[in-house]
Design a protein around this motif. Structure first.
Motif, short mmCIF file in Angstrom:
data_model
loop_
_atom_site.label_atom_id
_atom_site.label_comp_id
_atom_site.label_asym_id
_atom_site.label_seq_id
_atom_site.Cartn_x
_atom_site.Cartn_y
_atom_site.Cartn_z
N ASP A 131 -12.89 29.42 -60.61
CA ASP A 131 -13.39 30.58 -61.35
C ASP A 131 -14.35 30.15 -62.45
OD1 ASP A 131 -12.16 32.61 -59.92
OD2 ASP A 131 -10.33 32.54 -61.10
N LEU A 132 -14.13 28.98 -63.04
CA LEU A 132 -15.03 28.49 -64.09
C LEU A 132 -16.44 28.34 -63.56
CD1 LEU A 132 -15.47 27.32 -66.95
CD2 LEU A 132 -14.87 25.08 -66.01
N ALA A 133 -16.58 27.68 -62.41
CA ALA A 133 -17.91 27.48 -61.83
C ALA A 133 -18.55 28.81 -61.43
CB ALA A 133 -17.81 26.55 -60.63
N ARG A 134 -17.77 29.65 -60.78
CA ARG A 134 -18.31 30.92 -60.27
C ARG A 134 -18.67 31.87 -61.40
NH1 ARG A 134 -16.29 35.90 -58.78
NH2 ARG A 134 -17.36 36.89 -57.02
N MET A 135 -17.77 32.02 -62.38
CA MET A 135 -17.98 33.00 -63.45
C MET A 135 -19.06 32.55 -64.42
SD MET A 135 -13.93 33.85 -63.89
CE MET A 135 -13.90 35.20 -65.07
N SER A 136 -19.15 31.25 -64.69
CA SER A 136 -20.20 30.77 -65.60
C SER A 136 -21.58 30.96 -64.99
CB SER A 136 -19.97 29.30 -65.98
OG SER A 136 -19.94 28.47 -64.84
#
Length: 297
Positions: A131-136
């Motif tokens: 989620d960190l990679a996708r949301m950022s």
């Protein structure tokens, strides 16, 4: 309608319809001009002109060699020049009423202008790598603000030495607040469950056994509450990690988030898995850059 008869207005409205319907989500990259031309029965040059108009309206943003990204799904209410002048006049009147002369007010304006255009060091914090990679990326694509992805566990208590602002999903605000002296330099972003996830939950047969599994009690409460809004059948909950799945005797449907850390072999062995993906709220995206500027002023 023939390919040649598609006007810029036609393509503009067709893309706008898909933005409003969620076919092109906020922060996503649009297909190329050629691909859109094939989709709409037009030609790339007409699509390109329609995209320029959408960009002027604040709906998309184009980056050289990266593509065109969705920055809003509905036209924004844009302030006119006269409205902005009126707002500035009210601020100047307040300063004059407080006793500041014209030169000092001018200096204040220059300070405000400088602080509003200064590039801030912004981190984006999330609890799991997926989620960190996708949301950022979603935040950067939708707002144009560059963010440094940081896992929540790696966000040290002295993060203010490295970053001017930490952006965080609203549901993790309390976690960042515990690592911060205050919330003046923390900007929360509202992420909502993706529409496709809600559709899958809402269309589940009520006779199926649904099990919510997450590694934290708060995560279980949040996701099971979400499921109950759309699913009328029985829901079971278990707290644990991906390695606990074989011992939990998961039923027909497992509902979880990427925080569980399921491996591909585990996904393949389960009857059905709904992993909640998140979409960035449009109002939150529109105000993000301004709120970052305010937090660093």
């Amino acid at each position: 309608m023939s390919r040649a008869s598609r006007s810029v207005d036609d393509i503009y409205l067709l893309i706008l319809e898909r933005l409003s319907a969620g076919s092109f989500p906020l922060g996503s990259r649009l297909p190329s001009c050629r691909a859109l031309a094939d989709l709409f029965g037009s030609n790339p040059s007409t699509v390109s002109r329609a995209l320029r108009r959408l960009s002027v309206d604040g709906l998309v943003r184009t980056e050289e060699r990266r593509g065109t990204f969705v920055t809003a799904t509905q036209p924004a209410q844009v302030d006119s020049e006269s409205q902005i002048v009126e707002d500035l006049a009210r601020v100047v009147s307040r300063a004059a009423a407080a006793g500041y002369d014209r030169s000092v007010i001018g200096q204040m304006f220059e300070k405000a202008l400088t602080s509003a255009t200064t590039t801030a060091r912004v981190a984006f914090a999330e609890c799991n790598a997926f989620d960190l990679a996708r949301m950022s990326r979603m935040v950067e694509n939708a707002t144009g603000v560059t963010v440094a992805p940081v896992l929540m566990d790696d966000l040290a208590d002295d993060w203010t030495d490295r970053f001017d602002v930490v952006a965080v999903p609203l549901f993790h605000l309390a976690d960042v607040a515990a690592r911060s002296p205050g919330l003046d330099h923390v900007v929360e972003l509202n992420f909502v469950p993706a529409a496709e996830v809600l559709r899958r939950i809402a269309t589940l047969d009520v006779r199926r056994r649904v099990v919510v599994v997450l590694p934290t009690r708060r995560g279980i409460e949040r996701i099971s509450s979400l499921v109950r809004q759309y699913y009328a059948g029985r829901i079971e909950t278990h707290m644990g990690g991906a390695d606990d799945i074989p011992d939990l005797e998961v039923g027909d449907v497992l509902v979880t988030t990427h925080a569980l850390g399921l491996r591909q072999d585990q996904l393949a062995s389960l009857p059905e898995v709904i992993q909640v993906d998140w979409a960035l709220d449009q109002h939150s995206a529109r105000t993000f850059k301004l709120r970052v500027e305010q937090a660093t002023a």
